[in-house]
Design a protein around this motif. Structure first.
Motif, PDB file in Angstrom:
ATOM      1  N   GLN A  80      49.939  23.869  50.120  1.00 47.28           N
ATOM      2  CA  GLN A  80      51.169  23.284  49.785  1.00 47.28           C
ATOM      3  C   GLN A  80      51.439  23.260  48.485  1.00 47.28           C
ATOM      4  O   GLN A  80      52.854  23.384  48.246  1.00 47.28           O
ATOM      5  N   CYS A  84      55.003  24.655  47.831  1.00 46.32           N
ATOM      6  CA  CYS A  84      56.011  23.430  47.908  1.00 46.32           C
ATOM      7  C   CYS A  84      56.998  23.415  46.742  1.00 46.32           C
ATOM      8  O   CYS A  84      56.642  23.773  45.526  1.00 46.32           O
ATOM      9  N   GLU A  85      58.059  22.831  46.875  1.00 50.84           N
ATOM     10  CA  GLU A  85      59.085  22.468  45.713  1.00 50.84           C
ATOM     11  C   GLU A  85      59.350  23.705  44.626  1.00 50.84           C
ATOM     12  O   GLU A  85      58.860  23.452  43.528  1.00 50.84           O
ATOM     13  N   SER A  91      64.438  29.824  44.492  1.00 51.99           N
ATOM     14  CA  SER A  91      65.391  29.506  45.892  1.00 51.99           C
ATOM     15  C   SER A  91      66.812  30.401  45.617  1.00 51.99           C
ATOM     16  O   SER A  91      67.101  31.017  46.680  1.00 51.99           O
ATOM     17  N   SER A 206      53.696  30.340  40.628  1.00 61.96           N
ATOM     18  CA  SER A 206      53.051  29.245  41.659  1.00 61.96           C
ATOM     19  C   SER A 206      51.963  28.935  41.208  1.00 61.96           C
ATOM     20  O   SER A 206      51.360  27.756  41.398  1.00 61.96           O
ATOM     21  N   ARG A 213      48.847  19.995  40.024  1.00 66.92           N
ATOM     22  CA  ARG A 213      49.035  19.269  41.198  1.00 66.92           C
ATOM     23  C   ARG A 213      48.007  19.016  41.968  1.00 66.92           C
ATOM     24  O   ARG A 213      47.896  17.827  42.371  1.00 66.92           O
TER      25      ARG A 213
END
Length: 231
Positions: A80, A84-85, A91, A206, A213
């Motif tokens: 995740q 994620c984000e 995007s 990523s 994180r």
């Protein structure tokens, strides 16, 4: 294997916003930030290994992880953290990809996710989970032009402090992301050749975020435990 595209061996890619300021790892006589992303040989312990030879495209990248207690941060959380984000530019690229590829009858990313959820299949990001073990999660999708799978694998890693003594070896872990693509015809091959540079950029970006994180998750859980002890 002419169709195989290997990760850029020995090259680093460190997004400024995610460079750790204090946490450094040392191995092979070099000091490197924890978020150092590197191309690695395709992992033979992955369940995707039998498909490497027949694939049109394969690449594999890894990043070292903060030390953790057993099962402190499960692989699901790391997967995740990888997906994620996403940043705004990612995007935007996905929206552009979706609109262009829809012209050729290729599923949009949101359609891939919706179809999986309708079947009761778990997803990470927008992609269906094909396989899940304690050490490896494989996501992917079969489409009209290609079949892609991505492995998110956690495995042991020896870290050296630059001094040639056995006692200075730390048993750490690294996260390895491997992408395997089989193409269905010329269109799939052209598609991969066009987007592979963006793919590499996105994977490196990523992966570079994961150690920070993961450390945030460890810190939050540590603070929560301390707070519970004080109740």
């Amino acid at each position: 294997m002419s169709g195989i595209v290997k990760g850029a061996q020995g090259r680093s890619w460190r997004p400024p916003a995610f460079r750790p300021n204090t946490t450094l790892l040392s191995w092979e006589g070099q000091r490197r930030p924890l978020s150092f992303v590197r191309g690695v040989p395709f992992p033979q312990e992955s369940r995707l290994a039998p498909s490497y030879k027949s694939a049109f495209f394969v690449d594999s990248f890894a990043v070292s992880l903060p030390l953790r207690k057993p099962h402190e941060v499960p692989l699901d959380a790391l997967a995740q953290a990888f997906f994620c984000e996403p940043p705004a530019w990612f995007s935007l690229l996905m929206r552009i990809r979706d609109e262009i590829m829809a012209i050729f009858g290729v599923k949009r990313s949101t359609e891939i996710q919706a179809a999986a959820e309708e079947k009761g299949i778990d997803t990470i990001g927008v992609f269906p989970v094909r396989s899940h073990t304690e050490d490896e999660i494989i996501i992917g999708e079969i489409d009209s032009h290609l079949d892609f799978q991505t492995s998110i694998l956690i495995r042991p890693e020896d870290r050296h402090d630059g001094i040639e003594h056995a006692q200075n070896v730390t048993k750490g872990e690294e996260l390895v992301v491997t992408t395997v693509v089989h193409c269905h015809g010329l269109f799939g091959k052209i598609y991969i050749m066009i987007i592979r540079a963006f793919h590499v950029m996105i994977v490196r970006y990523s992966l570079a975020r994961v150690p920070s994180r993961m450390q945030q998750i460890i810190n939050r859980r540590s603070k929560l435990k301390q707070a519970l002890r004080g109740i």
